[in-house]
Design a protein around this motif. Structure first.
Motif, PDB file in Angstrom:
ATOM      1  N   ALA A 166     -77.266 -19.704  75.282  1.00 27.17           N
ATOM      2  CA  ALA A 166     -78.540 -19.894  74.580  1.00 27.17           C
ATOM      3  C   ALA A 166     -78.493 -21.063  73.593  1.00 27.17           C
ATOM      4  CB  ALA A 166     -78.920 -18.617  73.843  1.00 27.17           C
ATOM      5  N   ALA A 167     -77.310 -21.636  73.398  1.00 22.85           N
ATOM      6  CA  ALA A 167     -77.141 -22.687  72.387  1.00 22.85           C
ATOM      7  C   ALA A 167     -77.578 -24.055  72.904  1.00 22.85           C
ATOM      8  CB  ALA A 167     -75.674 -22.760  71.967  1.00 22.85           C
ATOM      9  N   ASP A 168     -77.957 -24.930  71.962  1.00 24.64           N
ATOM     10  CA  ASP A 168     -78.202 -26.333  72.304  1.00 24.64           C
ATOM     11  C   ASP A 168     -76.880 -27.103  72.297  1.00 24.64           C
ATOM     12  OD1 ASP A 168     -81.217 -26.387  72.335  1.00 24.64           O
ATOM     13  OD2 ASP A 168     -80.868 -25.601  70.320  1.00 24.64           O
ATOM     14  N   TYR A 169     -75.969 -26.661  71.421  1.00 28.68           N
ATOM     15  CA  TYR A 169     -74.658 -27.308  71.298  1.00 28.68           C
ATOM     16  C   TYR A 169     -73.608 -26.222  71.103  1.00 28.68           C
ATOM     17  CZ  TYR A 169     -77.923 -30.976  69.864  1.00 28.68           C
ATOM     18  OH  TYR A 169     -78.985 -31.837  69.803  1.00 28.68           O
ATOM     19  N   VAL A 170     -72.381 -26.514  71.573  1.00 32.64           N
ATOM     20  CA  VAL A 170     -71.264 -25.586  71.387  1.00 32.64           C
ATOM     21  C   VAL A 170     -70.099 -26.357  70.788  1.00 32.64           C
ATOM     22  CG1 VAL A 170     -69.587 -24.085  72.558  1.00 32.64           C
ATOM     23  CG2 VAL A 170     -71.972 -24.117  73.323  1.00 32.64           C
ATOM     24  N   ILE A 171     -69.505 -25.796  69.737  1.00 29.30           N
ATOM     25  CA  ILE A 171     -68.303 -26.386  69.147  1.00 29.30           C
ATOM     26  C   ILE A 171     -67.170 -25.386  69.330  1.00 29.30           C
ATOM     27  CG2 ILE A 171     -67.179 -27.108  66.986  1.00 29.30           C
ATOM     28  CD1 ILE A 171     -69.865 -28.250  66.075  1.00 29.30           C
ATOM     29  N   GLY A 176     -58.459 -26.668  67.896  1.00 28.40           N
ATOM     30  CA  GLY A 176     -57.900 -27.197  66.654  1.00 28.40           C
ATOM     31  C   GLY A 176     -58.961 -27.817  65.756  1.00 28.40           C
ATOM     32  N   MET A 177     -58.601 -28.001  64.490  1.00 25.55           N
ATOM     33  CA  MET A 177     -59.557 -28.465  63.485  1.00 25.55           C
ATOM     34  C   MET A 177     -59.987 -29.917  63.692  1.00 25.55           C
ATOM     35  SD  MET A 177     -60.406 -25.923  61.805  1.00 25.55           S
ATOM     36  CE  MET A 177     -60.024 -24.724  63.065  1.00 25.55           C
ATOM     37  N   ASP A 178     -59.067 -30.769  64.129  1.00 26.24           N
ATOM     38  CA  ASP A 178     -59.428 -32.184  64.315  1.00 26.24           C
ATOM     39  C   ASP A 178     -60.498 -32.327  65.390  1.00 26.24           C
ATOM     40  OD1 ASP A 178     -57.719 -32.940  62.328  1.00 26.24           O
ATOM     41  OD2 ASP A 178     -56.075 -33.518  63.674  1.00 26.24           O
ATOM     42  N   ALA A 179     -60.320 -31.598  66.481  1.00 26.82           N
ATOM     43  CA  ALA A 179     -61.293 -31.648  67.576  1.00 26.82           C
ATOM     44  C   ALA A 179     -62.645 -31.108  67.106  1.00 26.82           C
ATOM     45  CB  ALA A 179     -60.793 -30.846  68.768  1.00 26.82           C
ATOM     46  N   ALA A 180     -62.614 -30.018  66.320  1.00 29.21           N
ATOM     47  CA  ALA A 180     -63.853 -29.434  65.810  1.00 29.21           C
ATOM     48  C   ALA A 180     -64.556 -30.410  64.870  1.00 29.21           C
ATOM     49  CB  ALA A 180     -63.566 -28.115  65.086  1.00 29.21           C
ATOM     50  N   ARG A 181     -63.776 -31.055  63.995  1.00 27.62           N
ATOM     51  CA  ARG A 181     -64.355 -32.031  63.052  1.00 27.62           C
ATOM     52  C   ARG A 181     -64.998 -33.195  63.813  1.00 27.62           C
ATOM     53  NH1 ARG A 181     -60.724 -31.901  59.617  1.00 27.62           N
ATOM     54  NH2 ARG A 181     -61.818 -30.791  57.978  1.00 27.62           N
ATOM     55  N   GLN A 182     -64.344 -33.649  64.862  1.00 28.70           N
ATOM     56  CA  GLN A 182     -64.881 -34.740  65.678  1.00 28.70           C
ATOM     57  C   GLN A 182     -66.201 -34.308  66.328  1.00 28.70           C
ATOM     58  OE1 GLN A 182     -63.774 -37.898  65.447  1.00 28.70           O
ATOM     59  NE2 GLN A 182     -65.711 -38.176  66.508  1.00 28.70           N
ATOM     60  N   ALA A 183     -66.244 -33.077  66.804  1.00 31.97           N
ATOM     61  CA  ALA A 183     -67.458 -32.539  67.431  1.00 31.97           C
ATOM     62  C   ALA A 183     -68.597 -32.473  66.412  1.00 31.97           C
ATOM     63  CB  ALA A 183     -67.187 -31.157  68.015  1.00 31.97           C
ATOM     64  N   VAL A 184     -68.271 -32.079  65.173  1.00 34.19           N
ATOM     65  CA  VAL A 184     -69.273 -32.021  64.099  1.00 34.19           C
ATOM     66  C   VAL A 184     -69.814 -33.419  63.826  1.00 34.19           C
ATOM     67  CG1 VAL A 184     -69.564 -31.632  61.604  1.00 34.19           C
ATOM     68  CG2 VAL A 184     -68.455 -29.887  63.011  1.00 34.19           C
ATOM     69  N   ARG A 185     -68.926 -34.391  63.703  1.00 36.23           N
ATOM     70  CA  ARG A 185     -69.356 -35.778  63.433  1.00 36.23           C
ATOM     71  C   ARG A 185     -70.238 -36.324  64.547  1.00 36.23           C
ATOM     72  NH1 ARG A 185     -63.531 -37.580  61.081  1.00 36.23           N
ATOM     73  NH2 ARG A 185     -63.935 -36.990  58.913  1.00 36.23           N
ATOM     74  N   SER A 186     -69.854 -36.058  65.794  1.00 33.32           N
ATOM     75  CA  SER A 186     -70.651 -36.533  66.932  1.00 33.32           C
ATOM     76  C   SER A 186     -72.039 -35.913  66.919  1.00 33.32           C
ATOM     77  CB  SER A 186     -69.978 -36.157  68.263  1.00 33.32           C
ATOM     78  OG  SER A 186     -68.699 -36.715  68.316  1.00 33.32           O
ATOM     79  N   LEU A 187     -72.086 -34.624  66.606  1.00 33.07           N
ATOM     80  CA  LEU A 187     -73.363 -33.908  66.570  1.00 33.07           C
ATOM     81  C   LEU A 187     -74.267 -34.465  65.465  1.00 33.07           C
ATOM     82  CD1 LEU A 187     -75.244 -31.748  67.504  1.00 33.07           C
ATOM     83  CD2 LEU A 187     -73.878 -30.046  66.322  1.00 33.07           C
ATOM     84  N   ILE A 188     -73.679 -34.709  64.284  1.00 33.96           N
ATOM     85  CA  ILE A 188     -74.460 -35.278  63.174  1.00 33.96           C
ATOM     86  C   ILE A 188     -75.012 -36.643  63.570  1.00 33.96           C
ATOM     87  CG2 ILE A 188     -74.330 -36.193  60.818  1.00 33.96           C
ATOM     88  CD1 ILE A 188     -72.199 -33.970  60.260  1.00 33.96           C
ATOM     89  N   ALA A 189     -74.179 -37.457  64.202  1.00 33.56           N
ATOM     90  CA  ALA A 189     -74.620 -38.801  64.631  1.00 33.56           C
ATOM     91  C   ALA A 189     -75.768 -38.695  65.629  1.00 33.56           C
ATOM     92  CB  ALA A 189     -73.449 -39.566  65.234  1.00 33.56           C
ATOM     93  N   GLU A 190     -75.645 -37.764  66.571  1.00 32.52           N
ATOM     94  CA  GLU A 190     -76.690 -37.581  67.588  1.00 32.52           C
ATOM     95  C   GLU A 190     -77.993 -37.127  66.951  1.00 32.52           C
ATOM     96  OE1 GLU A 190     -77.694 -34.676  71.330  1.00 32.52           O
ATOM     97  OE2 GLU A 190     -75.578 -35.122  70.941  1.00 32.52           O
ATOM     98  N   LEU A 191     -77.907 -36.146  66.034  1.00 38.30           N
ATOM     99  CA  LEU A 191     -79.117 -35.614  65.404  1.00 38.30           C
ATOM    100  C   LEU A 191     -79.725 -36.619  64.416  1.00 38.30           C
ATOM    101  CD1 LEU A 191     -78.021 -31.916  64.875  1.00 38.30           C
ATOM    102  CD2 LEU A 191     -79.656 -32.783  66.527  1.00 38.30           C
ATOM    103  N   ALA A 192     -78.873 -37.422  63.791  1.00 38.67           N
ATOM    104  CA  ALA A 192     -79.392 -38.466  62.880  1.00 38.67           C
ATOM    105  C   ALA A 192     -80.226 -39.462  63.662  1.00 38.67           C
ATOM    106  CB  ALA A 192     -78.240 -39.164  62.171  1.00 38.67           C
ATOM    107  N   GLY A 193     -79.785 -39.770  64.877  1.00 37.57           N
ATOM    108  CA  GLY A 193     -80.554 -40.661  65.760  1.00 37.57           C
ATOM    109  C   GLY A 193     -81.902 -40.055  66.102  1.00 37.57           C
TER     110      GLY A 193
END
Length: 197
Positions: A166-171, A176-193
Motif C-alpha cells: 500500500a506504500a508509495d515508497y519503501v525504506i 544497514g543505516m547507511d543504506a537507509a540514510r541514502q534512501a531517505v536522501r533520495s526520497l527527499i530529493a525526489e519529493l523536493a523536485g
C-alpha cells in the motif's frame, strides 16, 4: 507542502528513519513523542478518570496503564478514543505551523497509519521495513518485551507485506543505516523536485 506519512510495524526502524529525516532538515511530527507529552499534560486527567490509579504525580505511568489495557480490547478502545483525537489535534497544529512557514516537505510519523485510517491525512506514504528475523531480534531485545507481548502487538498491526504493497515508497532498514540514510536522501530529493514543480 507535501505531507509524507511515515509508518512501519514495531521493530522495523521507523524511529531511526524519522531521525534521519530530521537530520536532513525535514520537520517531523512524532506521534509517540506527542503521546509522551500528552501523558504529562491534558491526557493525564482524562486517562485517570477512565483508568483510576494509572497517573502518578500528574503523569500517566505507562506500566500501570499497560496492565490496565493489555489483553482487554474494550479498555484499549477506550484509551484510543481519549488519545487519538489529542494526537490528531497536535499534528494538525504542527502542519498549520509548517504550512505557514512555507516548508516544502514535512513528515508525519504515524505508527498505526493504516490501522487508524491515517491515509487521507497524507499525500504520500513511506513504509519502513526489515526482514522478519531482524524485526524479531530488535523487538525482543527491548527491556520488558516478551514473546507474548510481541505477538499481541503484531496481532493488532496490519501485516508488513500489506503495508509495503500500500506504500508509495519503501525504506528497508535491514540493509544497514547507511543504506537507509541514502534512501531517505533520495526520497527527499525526489519529493523536493515534486514540490518545486
Amino acid at each position: 507542502m507535501i505531507v509524507l506519512g511515515l509508518t512501519g510495524s514495531i521493530g522495523m526502524g521507523k524511529s531511526t528513519t524519522a531521525r534521519m529525516f530530521l537530520e536532513e532538515g525535514v520537520p517531523v511530527h512524532d506521534s509517540d513523542e506527542a503521546v509522551h507529552r500528552l501523558y504529562s499534560g491534558i491526557a493525564a486527567p482524562l486517562i485517570e478518570a477512565r483508568f483510576p490509579g494509572t497517573v502518578v504525580d500528574g503523569t500517566v505511568d505507562r506500566e500501570r496503564l499497560g496492565k490496565a489495557v493489555l489483553g482487554n480490547p474494550d479498555a484499549l478502545r477506550d484509551l484510543e478514543r481519549i488519545v487519538h483525537p489529542l494526537v490528531r489535534a497536535d499534528s494538525e497544529s504542527f502542519l498549520a505551523r509548517h504550512r505557514e512557514a512555507g516548508a516544502p516537505l514535512v513528515v508525519l510519523d504515524i505508527p498505526l497509519l493504516f490501522e487508524t485510517g491515517g491515509r487521507e491525512r497524507v499525500d504520500r506514504i513511506v513504509v519502513v521495513t526489515a526482514p522478519a528475523e531482524v524485526q524479531r531480534e530488535r523487538v525482543l531485545a527491548r527491556p520488558g518485551m516478551t514473546e507474548e507481548k510481541f505477538a499481541a502487538i503484531l496481532a493488532r498491526q496490519v501485516p508488513d507485506a500489506e503495508k509495503r504493497n500500500a506504500a508509495d515508497y519503501v525504506i528497508d532498514t535491514g540493509a544497514g543505516m547507511d543504506a537507509a540514510r541514502q534512501a531517505v536522501r533520495s526520497l527527499i530529493a525526489e519529493l523536493a523536485g515534486k514540490s518545486g514543480g
